[in-house]
Motif scaffolding. Sequence first.
Motif, PDB file in Angstrom:
ATOM      1  N   ILE A  99      43.557  48.443  40.501  1.00 32.52           N
ATOM      2  CA  ILE A  99      43.841  47.440  41.514  1.00 32.52           C
ATOM      3  C   ILE A  99      43.518  46.105  40.852  1.00 32.52           C
ATOM      4  O   ILE A  99      42.413  45.904  40.362  1.00 32.52           O
ATOM      5  CB  ILE A  99      42.954  47.619  42.771  1.00 32.52           C
ATOM      6  N   VAL A 100      44.476  45.209  40.818  1.00 26.60           N
ATOM      7  CA  VAL A 100      44.284  43.928  40.152  1.00 26.60           C
ATOM      8  C   VAL A 100      44.549  42.802  41.149  1.00 26.60           C
ATOM      9  O   VAL A 100      45.607  42.760  41.777  1.00 26.60           O
ATOM     10  CB  VAL A 100      45.245  43.788  38.942  1.00 26.60           C
ATOM     11  N   TYR A 101      43.582  41.891  41.297  1.00 32.85           N
ATOM     12  CA  TYR A 101      43.727  40.713  42.145  1.00 32.85           C
ATOM     13  C   TYR A 101      43.514  39.482  41.291  1.00 32.85           C
ATOM     14  O   TYR A 101      42.501  39.374  40.606  1.00 32.85           O
ATOM     15  CB  TYR A 101      42.668  40.695  43.256  1.00 32.85           C
ATOM     16  N   GLN A 102      44.453  38.578  41.324  1.00 35.40           N
ATOM     17  CA  GLN A 102      44.312  37.317  40.619  1.00 35.40           C
ATOM     18  C   GLN A 102      44.795  36.221  41.561  1.00 35.40           C
ATOM     19  O   GLN A 102      45.976  36.182  41.914  1.00 35.40           O
ATOM     20  CB  GLN A 102      45.144  37.294  39.339  1.00 35.40           C
ATOM     21  N   VAL A 103      43.901  35.347  41.972  1.00 36.11           N
ATOM     22  CA  VAL A 103      44.279  34.247  42.842  1.00 36.11           C
ATOM     23  C   VAL A 103      43.659  32.982  42.277  1.00 36.11           C
ATOM     24  O   VAL A 103      42.446  32.898  42.091  1.00 36.11           O
ATOM     25  CB  VAL A 103      43.813  34.469  44.299  1.00 36.11           C
ATOM     26  N   VAL A 104      44.508  31.999  42.002  1.00 34.53           N
ATOM     27  CA  VAL A 104      44.052  30.702  41.512  1.00 34.53           C
ATOM     28  C   VAL A 104      44.003  29.754  42.703  1.00 34.53           C
ATOM     29  O   VAL A 104      44.992  29.598  43.418  1.00 34.53           O
ATOM     30  CB  VAL A 104      45.015  30.142  40.438  1.00 34.53           C
ATOM     31  N   GLY A 105      42.859  29.160  42.937  1.00 30.24           N
ATOM     32  CA  GLY A 105      42.742  28.159  43.990  1.00 30.24           C
ATOM     33  C   GLY A 105      42.687  28.718  45.390  1.00 30.24           C
ATOM     34  O   GLY A 105      43.193  28.111  46.322  1.00 30.24           O
ATOM     35  N   GLU A 106      42.037  29.847  45.572  1.00 29.03           N
ATOM     36  CA  GLU A 106      41.943  30.440  46.905  1.00 29.03           C
ATOM     37  C   GLU A 106      40.976  29.640  47.761  1.00 29.03           C
ATOM     38  O   GLU A 106      39.836  29.383  47.383  1.00 29.03           O
ATOM     39  CB  GLU A 106      41.473  31.893  46.825  1.00 29.03           C
ATOM     40  N   GLY A 107      41.440  29.231  48.930  1.00 27.47           N
ATOM     41  CA  GLY A 107      40.586  28.575  49.910  1.00 27.47           C
ATOM     42  C   GLY A 107      40.129  27.172  49.557  1.00 27.47           C
ATOM     43  O   GLY A 107      39.206  26.659  50.171  1.00 27.47           O
ATOM     44  N   ILE A 108      40.777  26.508  48.596  1.00 27.44           N
ATOM     45  CA  ILE A 108      40.327  25.166  48.233  1.00 27.44           C
ATOM     46  C   ILE A 108      40.817  24.148  49.254  1.00 27.44           C
ATOM     47  O   ILE A 108      41.834  24.325  49.907  1.00 27.44           O
ATOM     48  CB  ILE A 108      40.771  24.748  46.814  1.00 27.44           C
ATOM     49  N   GLU A 109      40.053  23.074  49.402  1.00 27.11           N
ATOM     50  CA  GLU A 109      40.427  21.986  50.290  1.00 27.11           C
ATOM     51  C   GLU A 109      40.464  20.707  49.474  1.00 27.11           C
ATOM     52  O   GLU A 109      39.500  20.360  48.807  1.00 27.11           O
ATOM     53  CB  GLU A 109      39.432  21.871  51.439  1.00 27.11           C
ATOM     54  N   VAL A 110      41.609  20.017  49.538  1.00 27.05           N
ATOM     55  CA  VAL A 110      41.797  18.791  48.782  1.00 27.05           C
ATOM     56  C   VAL A 110      42.267  17.720  49.747  1.00 27.05           C
ATOM     57  O   VAL A 110      43.245  17.917  50.476  1.00 27.05           O
ATOM     58  CB  VAL A 110      42.841  18.991  47.644  1.00 27.05           C
ATOM     59  N   GLY A 111      41.591  16.595  49.758  1.00 27.60           N
ATOM     60  CA  GLY A 111      41.947  15.500  50.654  1.00 27.60           C
ATOM     61  C   GLY A 111      43.075  14.637  50.128  1.00 27.60           C
ATOM     62  O   GLY A 111      43.648  13.847  50.864  1.00 27.60           O
ATOM     63  N   GLY A 112      43.426  14.780  48.862  1.00 31.03           N
ATOM     64  CA  GLY A 112      44.490  13.969  48.266  1.00 31.03           C
ATOM     65  C   GLY A 112      45.498  14.845  47.559  1.00 31.03           C
ATOM     66  O   GLY A 112      45.811  15.942  47.999  1.00 31.03           O
TER      67      GLY A 112
END
Length: 152
Positions: A99-112
């Motif tokens: 089972i392989v999971y790769q997530v870049v930027g999961e759940g990030i919050e950016v104001g700009g």
Amino acid sequence: MEPTAIATAIATLLFSEALKEGGKSLGQEVSKIASQLIVTVRNRFKTSGSEGVLARAEEKPTESNINRVKHEMIAQMEEDEEFTNQLRELLAQSEASAIVYQVVGEGIEVGGNLSLDAVTQKASEGSFIKQGILEGGKIQGNVEIGNLTQSS
């Protein structure tokens, strides 16, 4: 593996599209391990009186509800080393079953604005591979992604 990483991996598995489809796209061994993880977590939440948190997320798998499940799982692991070890063992088995999971930027919050360059996700063969980018986050500006490569 720390409780936060364990909780994130398990929540990703519990609420994945493959499981919602009854495990159709999962291999038999992977599906068996996923079922064991679900039963283990469900039983623990039931005995601790927090089954409502899991039921709410299963009924309505929003980012907020899934985060509540993660936080409850972390709290349960911090209180019970045996439970933590049981989850670690099941995750190790899932990794052995590819089972392989790769997530870049999961759940990030950016104001700009957000700019990503040269992002590569490469997975070896597996019976279930999930690759993603910028899942479950909040970005208020523009997103620019260059040189994104995902392969398995």
